[in-house]
Design a protein around this motif. Structure first.
Motif, PDB file in Angstrom:
ATOM      1  N   MET A 304       0.835  -1.209   0.000  1.00 56.46           N
ATOM      2  CA  MET A 304       0.000   0.000   0.000  1.00 56.46           C
ATOM      3  C   MET A 304       0.870   1.259   0.000  1.00 56.46           C
ATOM      4  O   MET A 304       0.550   2.226  -0.690  1.00 56.46           O
ATOM      5  CB  MET A 304      -0.934  -0.031   1.221  1.00 56.46           C
ATOM      6  N   ALA A 305       1.981   1.238   0.757  1.00 56.38           N
ATOM      7  CA  ALA A 305       2.886   2.393   0.771  1.00 56.38           C
ATOM      8  C   ALA A 305       3.434   2.640  -0.638  1.00 56.38           C
ATOM      9  O   ALA A 305       3.542   3.788  -1.077  1.00 56.38           O
ATOM     10  CB  ALA A 305       4.028   2.158   1.752  1.00 56.38           C
ATOM     11  N   ASN A 306       3.742   1.561  -1.346  1.00 52.91           N
ATOM     12  CA  ASN A 306       4.207   1.691  -2.727  1.00 52.91           C
ATOM     13  C   ASN A 306       3.107   2.252  -3.639  1.00 52.91           C
ATOM     14  O   ASN A 306       3.355   3.131  -4.452  1.00 52.91           O
ATOM     15  CB  ASN A 306       4.662   0.323  -3.261  1.00 52.91           C
ATOM     16  N   LEU A 307       1.889   1.720  -3.478  1.00 53.31           N
ATOM     17  CA  LEU A 307       0.779   2.160  -4.325  1.00 53.31           C
ATOM     18  C   LEU A 307       0.461   3.639  -4.118  1.00 53.31           C
ATOM     19  O   LEU A 307       0.216   4.383  -5.075  1.00 53.31           O
ATOM     20  CB  LEU A 307      -0.462   1.304  -4.032  1.00 53.31           C
ATOM     21  N   VAL A 308       0.471   4.081  -2.862  1.00 51.16           N
ATOM     22  CA  VAL A 308       0.152   5.479  -2.558  1.00 51.16           C
ATOM     23  C   VAL A 308       1.235   6.401  -3.141  1.00 51.16           C
ATOM     24  O   VAL A 308       0.942   7.484  -3.646  1.00 51.16           O
ATOM     25  CB  VAL A 308      -0.015   5.651  -1.032  1.00 51.16           C
ATOM     26  N   TYR A 309       2.487   5.936  -3.077  1.00 47.58           N
ATOM     27  CA  TYR A 309       3.587   6.716  -3.676  1.00 47.58           C
ATOM     28  C   TYR A 309       3.357   6.853  -5.190  1.00 47.58           C
ATOM     29  O   TYR A 309       3.437   7.937  -5.746  1.00 47.58           O
ATOM     30  CB  TYR A 309       4.924   6.016  -3.404  1.00 47.58           C
ATOM     31  N   LEU A 310       3.051   5.711  -5.837  1.00 50.68           N
ATOM     32  CA  LEU A 310       2.827   5.719  -7.298  1.00 50.68           C
ATOM     33  C   LEU A 310       1.608   6.581  -7.660  1.00 50.68           C
ATOM     34  O   LEU A 310       1.610   7.294  -8.659  1.00 50.68           O
ATOM     35  CB  LEU A 310       2.627   4.282  -7.807  1.00 50.68           C
ATOM     36  N   GLU A 311       0.601   6.522  -6.799  1.00 50.97           N
ATOM     37  CA  GLU A 311      -0.615   7.329  -7.010  1.00 50.97           C
ATOM     38  C   GLU A 311      -0.264   8.817  -6.959  1.00 50.97           C
ATOM     39  O   GLU A 311      -0.735   9.611  -7.772  1.00 50.97           O
ATOM     40  CB  GLU A 311      -1.641   6.978  -5.917  1.00 50.97           C
ATOM     41  N   SER A 312       0.613   9.192  -6.002  1.00 53.17           N
ATOM     42  CA  SER A 312       0.997  10.611  -5.861  1.00 53.17           C
ATOM     43  C   SER A 312       1.769  11.101  -7.089  1.00 53.17           C
ATOM     44  O   SER A 312       1.835  12.295  -7.343  1.00 53.17           O
ATOM     45  CB  SER A 312       1.820  10.824  -4.585  1.00 53.17           C
ATOM     46  N   LYS A 313       2.369  10.177  -7.839  1.00 57.15           N
ATOM     47  CA  LYS A 313       3.100  10.563  -9.068  1.00 57.15           C
ATOM     48  C   LYS A 313       2.218  10.392 -10.304  1.00 57.15           C
ATOM     49  O   LYS A 313       2.697  10.510 -11.440  1.00 57.15           O
ATOM     50  CB  LYS A 313       4.364   9.694  -9.240  1.00 57.15           C
ATOM     51  N   GLY A 314       0.956  10.034 -10.097  1.00 52.52           N
ATOM     52  CA  GLY A 314       0.027   9.884 -11.217  1.00 52.52           C
ATOM     53  C   GLY A 314       0.208   8.597 -12.005  1.00 52.52           C
ATOM     54  O   GLY A 314      -0.291   8.455 -13.118  1.00 52.52           O
ATOM     55  N   LEU A 315       0.945   7.623 -11.459  1.00 51.32           N
ATOM     56  CA  LEU A 315       1.263   6.404 -12.224  1.00 51.32           C
ATOM     57  C   LEU A 315       0.222   5.292 -12.028  1.00 51.32           C
ATOM     58  O   LEU A 315       0.118   4.384 -12.850  1.00 51.32           O
ATOM     59  CB  LEU A 315       2.661   5.889 -11.829  1.00 51.32           C
ATOM     60  N   VAL A 316      -0.496   5.346 -10.925  1.00 48.29           N
ATOM     61  CA  VAL A 316      -1.593   4.394 -10.719  1.00 48.29           C
ATOM     62  C   VAL A 316      -2.845   5.164 -10.281  1.00 48.29           C
ATOM     63  O   VAL A 316      -2.754   6.306  -9.839  1.00 48.29           O
ATOM     64  CB  VAL A 316      -1.258   3.298  -9.650  1.00 48.29           C
ATOM     65  N   GLU A 317      -3.987   4.513 -10.440  1.00 51.81           N
ATOM     66  CA  GLU A 317      -5.254   5.151 -10.070  1.00 51.81           C
ATOM     67  C   GLU A 317      -6.033   4.276  -9.109  1.00 51.81           C
ATOM     68  O   GLU A 317      -5.965   3.054  -9.187  1.00 51.81           O
ATOM     69  CB  GLU A 317      -6.102   5.375 -11.331  1.00 51.81           C
ATOM     70  N   ARG A 318      -6.772   4.947  -8.237  1.00 54.27           N
ATOM     71  CA  ARG A 318      -7.546   4.221  -7.229  1.00 54.27           C
ATOM     72  C   ARG A 318      -9.022   4.207  -7.592  1.00 54.27           C
ATOM     73  O   ARG A 318      -9.555   5.195  -8.080  1.00 54.27           O
ATOM     74  CB  ARG A 318      -7.368   4.945  -5.882  1.00 54.27           C
ATOM     75  N   ASP A 319      -9.672   3.082  -7.356  1.00 54.00           N
ATOM     76  CA  ASP A 319     -11.130   2.983  -7.513  1.00 54.00           C
ATOM     77  C   ASP A 319     -11.696   2.395  -6.238  1.00 54.00           C
ATOM     78  O   ASP A 319     -11.054   1.554  -5.611  1.00 54.00           O
ATOM     79  CB  ASP A 319     -11.476   2.015  -8.662  1.00 54.00           C
ATOM     80  N   ILE A 320     -12.872   2.857  -5.895  1.00 54.82           N
ATOM     81  CA  ILE A 320     -13.557   2.211  -4.767  1.00 54.82           C
ATOM     82  C   ILE A 320     -14.715   1.418  -5.371  1.00 54.82           C
ATOM     83  O   ILE A 320     -15.599   1.988  -6.021  1.00 54.82           O
ATOM     84  CB  ILE A 320     -14.101   3.244  -3.749  1.00 54.82           C
ATOM     85  N   ILE A 321     -14.676   0.106  -5.220  1.00 56.05           N
ATOM     86  CA  ILE A 321     -15.741  -0.738  -5.770  1.00 56.05           C
ATOM     87  C   ILE A 321     -16.366  -1.514  -4.610  1.00 56.05           C
ATOM     88  O   ILE A 321     -15.661  -2.263  -3.921  1.00 56.05           O
ATOM     89  CB  ILE A 321     -15.192  -1.709  -6.850  1.00 56.05           C
ATOM     90  N   GLN A 322     -17.642  -1.292  -4.414  1.00 57.58           N
ATOM     91  CA  GLN A 322     -18.387  -1.911  -3.290  1.00 57.58           C
ATOM     92  C   GLN A 322     -17.620  -1.750  -1.970  1.00 57.58           C
ATOM     93  O   GLN A 322     -17.432  -2.701  -1.212  1.00 57.58           O
ATOM     94  CB  GLN A 322     -18.654  -3.384  -3.593  1.00 57.58           C
ATOM     95  N   GLY A 323     -17.153  -0.520  -1.758  1.00 57.67           N
ATOM     96  CA  GLY A 323     -16.495  -0.201  -0.479  1.00 57.67           C
ATOM     97  C   GLY A 323     -15.055  -0.674  -0.378  1.00 57.67           C
ATOM     98  O   GLY A 323     -14.381  -0.393   0.596  1.00 57.67           O
TER      99      GLY A 323
END
Ligand SMILES: [Zn+2]
Ligand SMILES: [Zn+2]
Length: 341
Positions: A304-323
């Motif tokens: 998750m720490a890696n994903l949030v870092y990548l998200e902050s650089k615009g390299l990955v995107e987050r979706d909320i699906i059924q919570g």
């Protein structure tokens, strides 16, 4: 075992039973009026006895000794209340004091539990995953009540001929601090820079750092600017080549980020927990299913720490699906990966 690192600076090996780290390196700086002890160990018999043996051999009177805690983890702080005397100062950065209060707050605990479940961790099993971190007490002695003494960035602790400056180095925890002795080019590094192993940088707590990996890399860059001859870390060997070890750790972080991107590309969309199961981990288990639950919790936090870092650089995107939280590679991320291939 005790090692004299330099005049009046000693390393005491504190045993960490049933823990893969095996040893915590506590440091004792002898002063004229007061001494300084850095970090303590688990609240377990073996830790307690090994620390006491070290302090005894060095003829340390705890009535004349203050304690500096690099960060809030159990292997560093749990013993402190069993060894201090009434007039001891126990320094810890306010950010880790706050994080520690949050860890002990039931409402916060509940919301962190839900957060981990949103990331895909098996429902209702967080308590089980973290049970080995609770009820550590195996010491007969009554613990002493105390109040932490605030210490901030650039504050100086003078001990004997040394002047240690507090350097805030968040990432591993929000208020992790190192002590830097400029004249002798010594860094007491806590868990920031370790030899051979990499510190755990996790996001399992919503109330802690929003982007712990970015904070960690910033901390490495901050420390890299200092003139350092030797790093005295909390675990494993002392480090002589500070700059090259820092570069290795940064390189490792970037490789890990790329591994997360590749794993996510293969899955198209994934919750952090399933993605963690696709990564390589230094653990003796044949499959993700066989991973001990505690290790799964840390693997999830690191992913998750890696994903949030990548998200902050615009390299990955987050979706909320059924919570539930899911990630996928963004268009920018895809072009970065195709350029690298
Ligand atoms: Zn730690
Ligand atoms: Zn540690």
């Amino acid at each position: 075992m005790i090692r004299e690192i330099q005049k009046d600076i000693y390393q005491i090996e504190v045993v960490l039973p049933n823990n893969p780290l095996k040893i915590l390196n506590a440091y004792l700086i002898k002063g004229k009026d007061r001494n300084l002890l850095i970090d303590t160990g688990f609240a377990k018999k073996e830790s307690y006895e090994s620390l006491l043996r070290g302090l005894d051999k060095l003829n340390i009177d705890m009535k004349k000794t203050d304690v500096f805690l690099t960060h809030l983890h159990n292997d560093h702080i749990s013993l402190v209340k069993y060894i201090i005397e009434d007039n001891c100062k126990v320094y810890m950065h306010p950010l880790d004091q706050k994080a520690l209060r949050l860890l002990n707050d039931k409402a916060v605990w509940k919301s962190d539990e839900q957060f981990n479940e949103k990331m895909g961790f098996p429902k209702g099993r967080i308590g089980e995953a973290l049970s080995s971190f609770r009820d550590l007490k195996e010491i007969e002695k009554q613990p002493k009540e105390f109040i932490y003494e605030d210490i901030f960035e650039d504050d100086i602790i003078k001990v004997g001929e040394y002047e240690f400056k507090c350097i805030l180095t968040p990432g591993h925890t929000p208020g992790h601090c190192c002590l830097y002795e400029e004249n002798n080019k010594i860094l007491i590094g806590g868990d920031l820079i370790l030899d051979k192993i990499t510190p755990n940088i996790s996001l399992n707590n919503k109330q802690w750092l929003a982007n712990p990996l970015e904070a960690y890399i910033d901390s490495l860059n901050k420390v890299k600017k200092l003139q350092i001859d030797i790093i005295l870390p909390s675990h494993r060997n002392c480090i002589n080549g500070a700059k090259s070890r820092i570069e290795e750790l940064k390189e490792h972080s970037y490789k890990r980020l790329e591994e997360v991107m590749r794993a996510l590309q293969a899955k198209h969309i994934s919750c952090p927990y399933d993605l963690a199961g696709c990564m390589n981990w230094n653990i003796r288990a044949r499959s993700w299913e066989e991973f001990p639950l505690t290790q799964k919790f840390f693997a999830l936090g690191e992913t998750m720490a890696n994903l949030v870092y990548l998200e902050s650089k615009g390299l990955v995107e987050r979706d909320i699906i059924q919570g539930k939280i899911y990630f996928s590679i963004s268009t920018i991320g895809l072009s970065v990966l195709s350029n690298k291939a």
